[in-house]
Design a protein around this motif. Structure first.
Motif, short mmCIF file in Angstrom:
data_model
loop_
_atom_site.label_atom_id
_atom_site.label_comp_id
_atom_site.label_asym_id
_atom_site.label_seq_id
_atom_site.Cartn_x
_atom_site.Cartn_y
_atom_site.Cartn_z
N GLY A 240 0.81 -1.21 0.00
CA GLY A 240 0.00 0.00 0.00
C GLY A 240 0.84 1.26 0.00
O GLY A 240 1.96 1.28 0.49
N GLU A 241 0.28 2.31 -0.56
CA GLU A 241 0.94 3.61 -0.64
C GLU A 241 -0.09 4.70 -0.37
O GLU A 241 -1.28 4.53 -0.64
CB GLU A 241 1.53 3.83 -2.04
CG GLU A 241 2.55 2.81 -2.46
CD GLU A 241 3.87 2.92 -1.74
OE1 GLU A 241 4.19 4.03 -1.24
OE2 GLU A 241 4.57 1.91 -1.66
N TYR A 242 0.39 5.85 0.10
CA TYR A 242 -0.44 7.04 0.28
C TYR A 242 0.20 8.18 -0.50
O TYR A 242 1.43 8.32 -0.52
CB TYR A 242 -0.51 7.45 1.76
CG TYR A 242 -1.32 6.51 2.60
CD1 TYR A 242 -2.66 6.76 2.84
CD2 TYR A 242 -0.74 5.38 3.18
CE1 TYR A 242 -3.41 5.90 3.63
CE2 TYR A 242 -1.48 4.53 3.96
CZ TYR A 242 -2.81 4.80 4.18
OH TYR A 242 -3.55 3.94 4.96
N ILE B 290 -5.88 13.03 -0.03
CA ILE B 290 -5.00 11.90 0.24
C ILE B 290 -5.52 10.72 -0.55
O ILE B 290 -6.71 10.37 -0.45
CB ILE B 290 -4.96 11.57 1.75
CG1 ILE B 290 -4.38 12.75 2.52
CG2 ILE B 290 -4.16 10.29 1.99
CD1 ILE B 290 -4.45 12.58 4.01
N GLN C 134 -5.12 6.77 -1.12
CA GLN C 134 -4.60 5.51 -0.59
C GLN C 134 -4.77 4.46 -1.68
O GLN C 134 -5.86 4.29 -2.23
CB GLN C 134 -5.36 5.08 0.66
CG GLN C 134 -4.93 3.72 1.17
CD GLN C 134 -5.85 3.18 2.24
OE1 GLN C 134 -6.97 3.64 2.40
NE2 GLN C 134 -5.38 2.19 2.97
N VAL D 136 -3.88 0.35 -2.54
CA VAL D 136 -3.40 -0.96 -2.11
C VAL D 136 -3.46 -1.90 -3.31
O VAL D 136 -4.52 -2.04 -3.93
CB VAL D 136 -4.25 -1.54 -0.95
CG1 VAL D 136 -3.77 -2.93 -0.56
CG2 VAL D 136 -4.21 -0.60 0.25
N SER E 26 -14.86 10.60 1.56
CA SER E 26 -14.05 9.63 0.82
C SER E 26 -14.80 9.05 -0.38
O SER E 26 -16.03 9.00 -0.41
CB SER E 26 -13.62 8.48 1.74
OG SER E 26 -14.74 7.77 2.21
N ASN F 207 -14.35 5.54 -2.80
CA ASN F 207 -13.67 4.25 -2.88
C ASN F 207 -13.68 3.74 -4.31
O ASN F 207 -14.63 3.99 -5.06
CB ASN F 207 -14.37 3.24 -1.97
CG ASN F 207 -14.37 3.68 -0.54
OD1 ASN F 207 -13.33 3.85 0.06
ND2 ASN F 207 -15.55 3.91 0.01
N GLY G 155 -8.58 1.27 -3.65
CA GLY G 155 -8.14 2.58 -3.20
C GLY G 155 -9.24 3.45 -2.63
O GLY G 155 -10.43 3.16 -2.79
N THR G 156 -8.80 4.50 -1.97
CA THR G 156 -9.70 5.48 -1.39
C THR G 156 -9.10 6.86 -1.62
O THR G 156 -7.89 7.05 -1.45
CB THR G 156 -9.88 5.26 0.12
OG1 THR G 156 -10.35 3.92 0.32
CG2 THR G 156 -10.88 6.23 0.71
N TYR H 206 -9.43 10.46 -0.09
CA TYR H 206 -9.95 11.22 1.05
C TYR H 206 -9.90 12.71 0.69
O TYR H 206 -8.89 13.19 0.18
CB TYR H 206 -9.12 10.96 2.30
CG TYR H 206 -9.18 9.52 2.75
CD1 TYR H 206 -10.23 9.07 3.52
CD2 TYR H 206 -8.19 8.62 2.39
CE1 TYR H 206 -10.29 7.74 3.94
CE2 TYR H 206 -8.24 7.29 2.79
CZ TYR H 206 -9.30 6.87 3.56
OH TYR H 206 -9.36 5.55 3.97
#
Length: 127
Positions: free
Chosen positions: A13-15, A22, A24, A26, A85, A87, A101-102, A104
């Protein structure tokens, strides 16, 4: 962040921070992972979780759709309320990888985040 569980599921995972949002991401690389189900099943599951017994039609408070981005299918979902958010689940066509991913965002910037979602997903490719 890397996750390695005893049952051999692998997640990486990365942000990212972009324009006050933001992101996210995965990447899931195991065929038996839940996200390798057809996106229509992911959509049904998501809708059942979100509805939580609501009597009113889900489209009054929830938006979701399956769309093509650069030849790949993706499921995108978000609440119409004051949530912050969005998704998404995007799968490669060979069933090897899934990106979960999400995005935000500030509650008042939902429209900006919705517009950003397409521009983020469209150039994604799998090698």
């Amino acid at each position: 962040m890397t996750y390695n569980s005893t049952n051999r599921n692998f997640f990486a995972g990365e942000y990212f921070l972009y324009d006050g949002m933001i992101i996210q991401v995965v990447v899931i690389t195991q065929k038996n992972a839940i996200y390798f189900k057809p996106l229509s099943e992911v959509q049904q599951w998501s809708r059942s979780m979100v509805s939580g017994g609501e009597d009113r039609p889900i489209n009054e408070y929830f938006t979701d759709y399956i769309a093509n981005y650069n030849g790949l299918k993706a499921y995108v979902s978000y609440s119409k309320d004051d949530s912050n958010s969005i998704n998404f689940v995007i799968q490669d066509n060979l069933g090897r990888y899934v990106i979960d991913g999400t995005i935000y965002h500030k509650t008042i910037e939902k429209n900006k985040a919705v517009n950003f979602t397409s521009s983020f997903l469209n150039p994604l490719t799998f090698k």
